[in-house]
Structure formats: C-alpha cells, structure tokens
Design a protein around this motif. Sequence first.
Motif, short mmCIF file in Angstrom:
data_model
loop_
_atom_site.label_atom_id
_atom_site.label_comp_id
_atom_site.label_asym_id
_atom_site.label_seq_id
_atom_site.Cartn_x
_atom_site.Cartn_y
_atom_site.Cartn_z
N LYS A 1 30.20 79.18 55.68
CA LYS A 1 29.72 78.35 54.58
C LYS A 1 30.49 78.63 53.30
O LYS A 1 30.86 77.71 52.56
CB LYS A 1 28.22 78.57 54.36
N LYS A 2 30.77 79.90 53.04
CA LYS A 2 31.53 80.28 51.86
C LYS A 2 32.94 79.68 51.92
O LYS A 2 33.43 79.12 50.95
CB LYS A 2 31.60 81.80 51.75
N PHE A 3 33.57 79.80 53.09
CA PHE A 3 34.91 79.26 53.26
C PHE A 3 34.92 77.75 53.02
O PHE A 3 35.77 77.23 52.30
CB PHE A 3 35.45 79.57 54.66
N LEU A 4 33.95 77.04 53.62
CA LEU A 4 33.90 75.59 53.46
C LEU A 4 33.59 75.19 52.03
O LEU A 4 34.10 74.18 51.55
CB LEU A 4 32.88 75.00 54.44
N THR B 1 35.63 70.32 55.15
CA THR B 1 34.25 69.91 55.45
C THR B 1 34.27 68.64 56.29
O THR B 1 35.25 67.91 56.34
CB THR B 1 33.44 69.67 54.17
N GLN B 2 33.15 68.38 56.94
CA GLN B 2 33.05 67.21 57.81
C GLN B 2 33.11 65.93 56.97
O GLN B 2 32.59 65.88 55.86
CB GLN B 2 31.75 67.25 58.59
N PRO B 3 33.73 64.87 57.52
CA PRO B 3 33.79 63.60 56.79
C PRO B 3 32.40 62.98 56.68
O PRO B 3 31.51 63.27 57.48
CB PRO B 3 34.71 62.73 57.66
N SER B 4 32.21 62.12 55.67
CA SER B 4 30.91 61.52 55.44
C SER B 4 30.58 60.45 56.48
O SER B 4 29.42 60.17 56.72
CB SER B 4 30.84 60.93 54.03
N LEU C 1 36.00 75.27 65.25
CA LEU C 1 37.12 75.64 64.38
C LEU C 1 36.63 76.41 63.15
O LEU C 1 37.23 77.41 62.75
CB LEU C 1 37.89 74.40 63.94
N GLY C 2 35.52 75.98 62.59
CA GLY C 2 34.95 76.69 61.44
C GLY C 2 34.56 78.11 61.80
O GLY C 2 34.79 79.04 61.01
N LYS C 3 33.99 78.29 62.99
CA LYS C 3 33.63 79.64 63.43
C LYS C 3 34.88 80.50 63.62
O LYS C 3 34.89 81.69 63.28
CB LYS C 3 32.82 79.59 64.72
N LEU D 1 38.48 84.75 61.69
CA LEU D 1 39.81 85.13 61.19
C LEU D 1 39.71 85.78 59.80
O LEU D 1 40.45 86.72 59.50
CB LEU D 1 40.73 83.91 61.14
N VAL D 2 38.80 85.29 58.97
CA VAL D 2 38.59 85.89 57.66
C VAL D 2 38.13 87.34 57.82
O VAL D 2 38.63 88.25 57.17
CB VAL D 2 37.56 85.07 56.83
N ILE D 3 37.20 87.55 58.73
CA ILE D 3 36.69 88.91 58.98
C ILE D 3 37.80 89.79 59.56
O ILE D 3 37.99 90.93 59.12
CB ILE D 3 35.48 88.85 59.94
N ASP D 4 38.53 89.26 60.54
CA ASP D 4 39.64 90.03 61.14
C ASP D 4 40.68 90.37 60.08
O ASP D 4 41.24 91.48 60.08
CB ASP D 4 40.29 89.25 62.28
N ASN D 5 40.93 89.44 59.17
CA ASN D 5 41.90 89.69 58.10
C ASN D 5 41.43 90.81 57.19
O ASN D 5 42.23 91.66 56.77
CB ASN D 5 42.14 88.40 57.30
#
Length: 131
Positions: free
Chosen positions: A66-69, A76-79, A93-95, A100-104
């Motif tokens: 959620k923070k990344f998005l 983010t998903q299209p409307s 993909l978001g997961k 990847l953020v955590i691994d980084n």
Amino acid sequence: MAMVYYADPVTLVSMGARPEPDGYQLKSNESFDNPSGLQSPQKLTPTGWVAATDEEHKDYLEAQQKKFLAENPQFTQPSQPADDKGTEALGALGKQVGQLVIDNQKNAQALQALGAQVASFIAKDNANGGK
C-alpha cells in the motif's frame, strides 16, 4: 568496528544497522545481533530479535504494498473495469514489488555489515603498517 542493529524506540521494529566503534554502549533499542533472515518485521525484545508471525508478516507485506502504491500512483489499478486475470496479475505483481522492497532492505543491511567488515580489515592493516 562493530555493527549495531537498531529498532524504532517506540515499536521496537527493526529499522536498520550502522557501524560503531569498538566498546560502543548499546541503547535500549539496539543490539549487536543481526536480525537478517528473520521474517519481517523483526522486533527487539529483552532477549533478542524475534521474527514476525505469519499473520504479522502478511500484514507487513500488505502495508509495504500500500505504501509503495501510494508513493507510485502510476502502478495503481486503472479506474475502468478490468478483467479478473488482469486484476489478479496486478495484485501478484504488487506483492512481488513489496517483497522486492523488503529483500532490498535486507540486502542493504548485509551490504552495510560487509562494508563495516572491510573497513575493520583496512583499519587493522593500516595499524600494522600495511603489512
């Protein structure tokens, strides 16, 4: 030179690491023990670092996503309505991005520790006249 792993002073959740000189006196939210390899978010207890439960880890990953998005609205998903397969793929993909953020973050901590070790070796080498 020693690596100090520190936690948020309020939540005691692992925040990172930094090198400190030998003889450094730890504060209540610090440890010389490396929490890497434990399920995130790791918490510091009086007896050492503790891995998150599966539920805490899942919640943490969702919060990271959620923070990344929020910081990257282009992902983010299209409307307009999307098909289920596209929505599922975007969620997956978001997961992956969250992981990847955590691994980084873990890789950055490991790199900091490696840098501290190299600095220690250089300091010892210089103390011995470069021999």
